[in-house]
Design an enzyme around this catalytic site. Sequence first.
Site, PDB file in Angstrom:
ATOM      1  N   LYS A 207       0.852  -1.189   0.000  1.00  0.00           N
ATOM      2  CA  LYS A 207       0.000   0.000   0.000  1.00  0.00           C
ATOM      3  C   LYS A 207       0.888   1.239   0.000  1.00  0.00           C
ATOM      4  CE  LYS A 207      -3.605   2.254   2.713  1.00  0.00           C
ATOM      5  NZ  LYS A 207      -4.561   2.092   3.820  1.00  0.00           N
ATOM      6  N   LYS A 260      -2.338  -1.549  -3.734  1.00  0.00           N
ATOM      7  CA  LYS A 260      -3.203  -0.381  -3.646  1.00  0.00           C
ATOM      8  C   LYS A 260      -2.380   0.887  -3.721  1.00  0.00           C
ATOM      9  CE  LYS A 260      -6.084   1.906  -0.318  1.00  0.00           C
ATOM     10  NZ  LYS A 260      -6.447   2.016   1.052  1.00  0.00           N
TER      11      LYS A 260
END
Length: 336
Positions: A207, A260
């Site tokens: 992330k 992400k």
Amino acid sequence: MTPNLKSRPRRLRQSEALRSMVRETELNARDFIYPLFVWHGDGRTPITSMPGIDQLSVEESVREAEKAAKLGIPAVILFGLPAEKDPIGLENFAPDGIVQQSIRAIKREIPEIVVVTDVCLCEYTDHGHCGILNSKGGTETHPHLPEGFVLNDPTLDILGKVAISHAECGADIVAPSGMMDGMVSVIRSSLDNAKFESIPIMSYAVKYASAYYGPFRDAADGAPKFGDRKSHQMDPANVKEALREAKLDVDEGADMLMVKPALAYLDVIRTVKNAFLELPMAAYNVSGEYAMVKAAAANGWIDEQKVTLETLLSMKRAGADLIITYHALDAAGWLK
Ligand code: PBG
Ligand code: ZN
């Protein structure tokens, strides 16, 4: 003059039937996970920067999950907006917390839908950070670290409690998103000790510290009150480090990985997928990616349906098995 070409790739593009025979990637409603924002208010409140997405009461979260199920979408992921915030985010693991209520209600009324829960602190803490902060004179003091630094290990204890609390309400998958070192390991052993050894962990393993989360932070009221998330989220410049993060989470027991954001990180999705072919991988098509499409479509500058489906297809082509997307209902409808 005929150039006498042996290879003519256009031969296989002449009709829709031919194109469909040689198509390598297919998008399906079953690839999608639909995010829901649940709050203590009544009914629905639109989120301005995410047209089509609302903050939902518990009852409305059930209605929304039902729409997803009817369209063949197998899963929702829940985010909660607590009634009150405090330094550690107590509602995050309260038996009657907003997400806990929503999990129970959805599983009661639509047992077949998979309920994934986001496990982090930032929506619940009054400072908006993803962990317990270093504070001189507070319960957690680390004199060698700066005031306000997100502390790793004290945060892990809370993540374990949150995961158990979600599992007790019937969550099917927990998804830690805070990028704390060791989060998968601690959540795994917490769940196992509480006899939830069968609950899978979908780790937000890779992330990035991204500007694409802007609209989400309005939606979930989870923007940090000061500073940023760079001490734990990854530097957008790095991809080799993504392999390190993914490997650690696999070793700690992650059942699924996630990258992400998605659109600006298609190379990362491909790299991580190639390295961990054996694990299902999700890509998070985040709020800023959604907002850009919606804004351009509202202006008539792009064809929303075509651009959305092409974008989602690119994520699958890059290697994602699952896509967390705010477009889920629309896209599933278009694919019917
Ligand atoms: C919370 C969390 C965030 C998102 C998912 N879980 C925000 C953040 O890390 O700041 C972003 C999702 C989106 O932008 O759609 N840890
Ligand atoms: Zn967070």
